[in-house]
Design an enzyme around this catalytic site. Sequence first.
Site, PDB file in Angstrom:
ATOM      1  N   LYS A  79       0.856  -1.199   0.000  1.00 22.97           N
ATOM      2  CA  LYS A  79       0.000   0.000   0.000  1.00 22.97           C
ATOM      3  C   LYS A  79       0.887   1.243   0.000  1.00 22.97           C
ATOM      4  O   LYS A  79       1.895   1.298   0.724  1.00 22.97           O
ATOM      5  CB  LYS A  79      -0.887  -0.033   1.252  1.00 22.97           C
ATOM      6  CG  LYS A  79      -1.873   1.127   1.359  1.00 22.97           C
ATOM      7  CD  LYS A  79      -2.697   0.983   2.636  1.00 22.97           C
ATOM      8  CE  LYS A  79      -3.751   2.052   2.761  1.00 22.97           C
ATOM      9  NZ  LYS A  79      -4.524   1.927   4.044  1.00 22.97           N
ATOM     10  N   SER A 154      -9.417   1.854   3.405  1.00 26.22           N
ATOM     11  CA  SER A 154      -8.610   2.582   2.440  1.00 26.22           C
ATOM     12  C   SER A 154      -7.597   1.702   1.692  1.00 26.22           C
ATOM     13  O   SER A 154      -7.031   2.165   0.702  1.00 26.22           O
ATOM     14  CB  SER A 154      -7.871   3.705   3.170  1.00 26.22           C
ATOM     15  OG  SER A 154      -6.978   3.165   4.122  1.00 26.22           O
ATOM     16  N   SER A 178      -9.282  -0.362   7.687  1.00 24.45           N
ATOM     17  CA  SER A 178      -8.796  -0.306   6.309  1.00 24.45           C
ATOM     18  C   SER A 178      -8.104  -1.543   5.759  1.00 24.45           C
ATOM     19  O   SER A 178      -7.824  -1.604   4.573  1.00 24.45           O
ATOM     20  CB  SER A 178      -7.857   0.885   6.142  1.00 24.45           C
ATOM     21  OG  SER A 178      -8.621   2.049   5.999  1.00 24.45           O
TER      22      SER A 178
HETATM   23  N1  GLN Z   1     -12.683   4.261   6.951  1.00 20.79           N
HETATM   24  C1  GLN Z   1     -11.973   4.738   8.089  1.00 20.79           C
HETATM   25  C2  GLN Z   1     -11.602   6.189   7.893  1.00 20.79           C
HETATM   26  O1  GLN Z   1     -11.951   6.713   6.914  1.00 20.79           O
HETATM   27  C3  GLN Z   1     -10.769   3.897   8.352  1.00 20.79           C
HETATM   28  C4  GLN Z   1      -9.606   4.237   7.531  1.00 20.79           C
HETATM   29  C5  GLN Z   1      -8.387   3.428   7.892  1.00 20.79           C
HETATM   30  O2  GLN Z   1      -8.489   2.415   8.591  1.00 20.79           O
HETATM   31  N2  GLN Z   1      -7.248   3.891   7.443  1.00 20.79           N
HETATM   32  O3  GLN Z   1     -10.974   6.784   8.711  1.00 20.79           O
END
Ligand code: GLN
Length: 477
Positions: A79, A154, A178
């Site tokens: 990532k 994400s 994420s």
């Molecule tokens: N969807 C969550 C956010 O927008 C988690 C994102 C993540 O785990 N990086 O913060």
Amino acid sequence: MEPKSLTIDAARSAVQQRTASAISLTESFYARIQNDDPKIGAYLTLCKERALAKAAEIDTLAEKGERLPLLGGVPVAIKDVMVTKGVRTTAGSKILGNYIPPYDCTAVARLEAAGAIVLGKLNCDEFAMGSSNENSAWKPVHNPRDLSRVPGGSSGGAAAAVAADMAVAALGSDTGGSIRQPASFCGVVGLMPTYGRVSRYGLIAFASSLDHIGPLTKTVRDAATVLGVIAGRDPMDSTSAEVPVPDYVTELEKPVHGLKIGVAKEYFGEGLDTEVRKSVEAAIQKLADLGCEIVEVSLPHTKYAIPTYYIVATAEASANLARFDGVRYGFRAPEARTLSAMYRCTRDLGFGAEVKRRIMLGTYALSAGYYDAYYLKAQRVRTLLTRDFEEAFKKVDAIVTPTSPTPAFKLGEKVDDPLAMYLADIYTVTADLAGIPGISVPCGETREKLPIGLQILGKHFDEATILRVAHAYEQAA
Ligand code: GLN
């Protein structure tokens, strides 16, 4: 050798036994990426030179008949929030659009030291802020199961790359879900280790008290293998814990018979899709058939998890993102005439809308007069959420829940409604807030053939148990 459905053990033994060379395997993954990724959008940057050099090194070892390390010759991807020496790292943001890091993230370095071949860097929401990958500054990612749908976020590129056989395994990051949520949307395995289990040195920080690095893989065994490689104390990250790392792969084979599995009604309430509910209930039944004892537990503060998470995460993000000022990293607005105009223009042009929203929310929550009402309150509720788990884990060895209340939604469906997007994180943010490990394992599909994920949560530093339960379920299902 074909990338399709290739696991870590299969790739490594093919290279070891010389039925495939690491170079040819790497080439076949690049061929697949070239062919399939234009419609999926999982990759942002390929690092072919670095990959082929590593592959050549592995081939030399294998030719000499030496025993390959655990990930010898295995093509993986990272990532784009983890820095890679000499390879562009953007965190999905324009502000780091031309950033070439001078060092490697520890987790990436450990993968390579174990023989892995890094193919490239994977698309994600900007600074990992999002649940659909639609906040990437570069391009959306399409779910390989249904190109009209999101892959989750994400770590959307990571889940899609593994699901579409464009990498054997990937590293993602999880701050509020994420790793687990995109894994569930794309039908792969995603593991978030305990806070402190894996070094974050070289992870571009979003919310430092919540950020975790972990693997996305095709099988639970592969997740166990990768965790074993990346886990453990790192002197470069003071938050990495000095806790012995068990042999996760051996632990997988221990029986699950007699384990106590908690089910919390708070995770089966309003908003849960009926098909997801059915699949998860069937999975719980399967665990009971395997001899697990199903125990009802209560996690009474769950309803406060979303507001708590979105205060703590945005507060920390507002502080972490202060460093992107046009002076030290990446993009700088060219036309500004004064220093303060340069800061403002750089941040205005460099950050996307969601990142700006979070910086504003977080700055507000930390500002004088509001700190006690928001940030301090959120920290207190965080403690209550953590205690909920501590109480529950006095009675059970693991807790199972749906990973996400719905299967993958359509691209564009929630982009104009940030609140609806935030609410969809309901089942994942709690583990990040409590610092406990969680894994998502596929548990069936909807009538439209969309994958569904079963989440298994464990005690601090007890990844071995959730991996074992996930493995037993995967084998039985
Ligand atoms: N969807 C969550 C956010 O927008 C988690 C994102 C993540 O785990 N990086 O913060």
